[in-house]
Design a protein around this motif. Structure first.
Motif, short mmCIF file in Angstrom:
data_model
loop_
_atom_site.label_atom_id
_atom_site.label_comp_id
_atom_site.label_asym_id
_atom_site.label_seq_id
_atom_site.Cartn_x
_atom_site.Cartn_y
_atom_site.Cartn_z
N LEU A 7 -54.24 -41.18 23.49
CA LEU A 7 -55.23 -41.64 22.51
C LEU A 7 -55.36 -40.68 21.33
N PHE A 8 -55.66 -39.42 21.60
CA PHE A 8 -55.92 -38.48 20.51
C PHE A 8 -54.66 -38.23 19.67
N VAL A 9 -53.56 -37.97 20.34
CA VAL A 9 -52.32 -37.70 19.59
C VAL A 9 -51.88 -38.93 18.81
N GLU A 10 -51.92 -40.09 19.46
CA GLU A 10 -51.44 -41.32 18.80
C GLU A 10 -52.33 -41.76 17.65
N TYR A 11 -53.65 -41.73 17.84
CA TYR A 11 -54.56 -42.30 16.84
C TYR A 11 -55.14 -41.29 15.86
N SER A 21 -52.14 -40.00 12.61
CA SER A 21 -52.70 -40.80 11.53
C SER A 21 -52.58 -40.06 10.20
N PRO A 22 -51.99 -40.68 9.19
CA PRO A 22 -51.88 -40.00 7.90
C PRO A 22 -53.23 -39.85 7.19
N LEU A 23 -54.24 -40.61 7.61
CA LEU A 23 -55.55 -40.54 6.97
C LEU A 23 -56.46 -39.50 7.62
N ALA A 24 -56.11 -39.04 8.82
CA ALA A 24 -56.96 -38.07 9.53
C ALA A 24 -56.69 -36.67 9.02
N PRO A 25 -57.73 -35.85 8.85
CA PRO A 25 -57.51 -34.47 8.43
C PRO A 25 -56.88 -33.66 9.55
N THR A 26 -56.09 -32.66 9.18
CA THR A 26 -55.47 -31.81 10.19
C THR A 26 -56.45 -30.78 10.73
N GLU A 27 -57.38 -30.35 9.92
CA GLU A 27 -58.43 -29.43 10.35
C GLU A 27 -59.77 -30.13 10.15
N LEU A 37 -59.83 -46.63 15.88
CA LEU A 37 -58.84 -46.93 16.91
C LEU A 37 -58.99 -45.98 18.10
N PHE A 38 -59.25 -44.70 17.82
CA PHE A 38 -59.46 -43.73 18.89
C PHE A 38 -60.70 -44.09 19.70
N GLU A 39 -61.79 -44.40 19.02
CA GLU A 39 -63.04 -44.72 19.72
C GLU A 39 -62.90 -45.99 20.56
#
Length: 165
Positions: free
Chosen positions: A122-126, A130-136, A147-149
């Motif tokens: 879940l966490f790694v995939e979503y 995700s290109p929209l999620a921040p890395t930090e 999607l993760f939730e």
């Protein structure tokens, strides 16, 4: 058997995700809008502060228990879980120092593989991919991925589904 709450902490010790799975009791009385404008703290703000305090307490407990395990048992020993009469805390740390914590009922067995599945599927995939999620997640800005939730909700329903007797 039930799950009470779930937390994810990043390598900077910030709680980037928290979720309660039990329903809180409804407030006894609602305050009028004039009471809120007179400086009274709203219920939602109090709840947010309590959730933040709970996350800090959970991380402090984990930090202390991990340190105690390493001091008493050596560098190879790991902290996996502990149980009280009311709940059981399960812990999983990823190679990137992401810490997943789950609070369940005391009768629940080892949830290390479940936490690993949540992280890997879940966490790694979503979130990570995700290109929209921040890395930090600076300043505790959490994981805001629908999607993760949704995947976490469905996963918990499957894992903690009541078994037919």
């Amino acid at each position: 058997m039930s799950v009470y709450s779930f937390y994810i902490f990043d390598r900077h010790t910030e709680c980037i995700y928290s979720k309660r799975f039990t329903q809180a009791p409804p407030p006894a009385a609602t305050k009028s809008s004039s009471a809120l404008s007179n400086g009274a703290v709203s219920a939602s703000l109090r709840r947010a502060n309590k959730d933040s305090d709970d996350a800090k307490l959970v991380f402090g407990t984990i930090f202390s228990l991990r340190r105690m395990c390493k001091q008493l048992g050596g560098a190879d020993d790991q902290f996996l879980s502990y149980r009280t009469g009311e709940y059981k805390l399960h812990y999983f740390e990823t190679p990137t120092q992401l810490r997943l914590v789950m609070l369940t009922s005391p009768q629940v067995g080892n949830m290390r593989t479940v936490l690993h599945q949540i992280w890997s599927t879940l966490f790694v995939e979503y979130v990570v991919k995700s290109p929209l999620a921040p890395t930090e997640h600076k300043g505790g800005k959490g994981v805001g991925n629908e999607l993760f939730e949704g995947g976490l909700e469905r996963f918990m329903e499957v894992v903690f589904r009541p078994q037919p007797q």
